[in-house]
Design a protein around this motif. Structure first.
Motif, mmCIF file in Angstrom:
data_model
loop_
_atom_site.group_PDB
_atom_site.id
_atom_site.type_symbol
_atom_site.label_atom_id
_atom_site.label_comp_id
_atom_site.label_asym_id
_atom_site.label_seq_id
_atom_site.Cartn_x
_atom_site.Cartn_y
_atom_site.Cartn_z
ATOM 1 N N SER A 32 32.609 21.760 26.312
ATOM 2 C CA SER A 32 33.336 20.980 25.300
ATOM 3 C C SER A 32 34.479 20.176 25.938
ATOM 4 N N VAL A 33 35.135 20.747 26.940
ATOM 5 C CA VAL A 33 36.184 20.000 27.652
ATOM 6 C C VAL A 33 35.567 18.834 28.421
ATOM 7 N N LEU A 34 34.408 19.086 29.051
ATOM 8 C CA LEU A 34 33.766 18.020 29.830
ATOM 9 C C LEU A 34 33.279 16.883 28.935
ATOM 10 N N GLU A 35 32.853 17.228 27.706
ATOM 11 C CA GLU A 35 32.476 16.172 26.749
ATOM 12 C C GLU A 35 33.691 15.310 26.412
ATOM 13 N N LYS A 36 34.845 15.954 26.270
ATOM 14 C CA LYS A 36 36.075 15.194 25.994
ATOM 15 C C LYS A 36 36.421 14.314 27.182
ATOM 16 N N ASP A 37 36.215 14.847 28.389
ATOM 17 C CA ASP A 37 36.478 14.042 29.590
ATOM 18 C C ASP A 37 35.598 12.796 29.584
ATOM 19 N N ALA A 38 34.316 12.993 29.239
ATOM 20 C CA ALA A 38 33.379 11.862 29.259
ATOM 21 C C ALA A 38 33.795 10.777 28.272
ATOM 22 N N GLY A 39 34.479 11.170 27.188
ATOM 23 C CA GLY A 39 34.813 10.178 26.169
ATOM 24 C C GLY A 39 36.255 9.676 26.224
ATOM 25 N N ILE A 40 37.048 10.169 27.147
ATOM 26 C CA ILE A 40 38.482 9.884 27.058
ATOM 27 C C ILE A 40 38.824 8.422 27.329
ATOM 28 N N MET A 41 38.105 7.757 28.261
ATOM 29 C CA MET A 41 38.417 6.338 28.540
ATOM 30 C C MET A 41 38.113 5.474 27.318
ATOM 31 N N GLY A 42 37.023 5.799 26.636
ATOM 32 C CA GLY A 42 36.689 5.059 25.420
ATOM 33 C C GLY A 42 37.739 5.256 24.343
ATOM 34 N N ARG A 43 38.234 6.461 24.190
ATOM 35 C CA ARG A 43 39.251 6.716 23.169
ATOM 36 C C ARG A 43 40.555 5.984 23.502
ATOM 37 N N LEU A 44 40.876 5.888 24.787
ATOM 38 C CA LEU A 44 42.091 5.166 25.187
ATOM 39 C C LEU A 44 41.963 3.674 24.903
#
Ligand code: RP5
Length: 164
Positions: A150-162
């Motif tokens: 679940s943390v790695l999924e957040k990592d994968a999406g963090i640039m898009g969220r920024l």
């Protein structure tokens, strides 16, 4: 499997306890919960802790706020491992309960988790029971792996969220 004994000083501690029971439910760890106060119902609290081992408990979680003596009172009455959860009160943001829980005098240990951290209390309780329970140890390892995914999924999406 041995049970986790959960004691809270007041039903106002219930939101913290729910974090613990959600984890225990997920791991299929049996528990029994009570409201016993070190100050308001000391006899009932002590009676529960004194007989906890013979009643099938393997570890105690004790949650209390303010002058939080519940975990210490538990540890005084049993040699089962006791995990204290300091809870926030109306003042001091839980620092009062944290110090009351963690600063046990030598000889009567309490393993304190962080303020309001019912989840960690449950995980630690399960880890203690898993020392003698391979099935539970596997469930714990699977949960840890799922949490990491679940943390790695957040990592994968963090640039898009920024970029939003
Ligand atoms: C403690 O006092 C309880 O654990 C609770 O966190 C705090 C306040 O209790 P209530 O006045 O909300 O019953 O013993």
């Amino acid at each position: 499997m041995k049970k986790v004994g959960i004691v809270m000083g007041s039903d106002s501690d219930l939101p913290v306890i729910r974090k613990a029971t959600a984890i225990l439910d997920g791991l299929q760890v049996p528990y029994e919960a009570h409201v016993y106060s070190a100050h308001r119902t000391p006899e009932q609290a002590r009676e529960f802790f004194l007989h906890a081992r013979e009643n099938g408990f393997g570890v105690i979680i004790a949650a209390a706020g303010m002058a939080a003596h519940l975990a210490g009172a538990a540890a005084a009455a049993t040699t089962l491992p006791v995990i204290g959860i300091p809870c926030t009160g109306p003042v001091f943001d839980g620092m009062d309960a944290l110090l009351s829980t963690v600063q046990m005098p030598s000889g009567i240990p309490v393993a304190s988790v962080g303020v309001n951290n019912g989840g960690n209390a449950a995980l630690l309780a399960a880890e203690i029971l898993a020392v003698e329970d391979e099935v539970l140890a596997v469930r714990l390892a699977e949960k840890r792996a799922a949490d990491a995914r679940s943390v790695l999924e957040k990592d994968a999406g963090i640039m898009g969220r920024l970029a939003d």
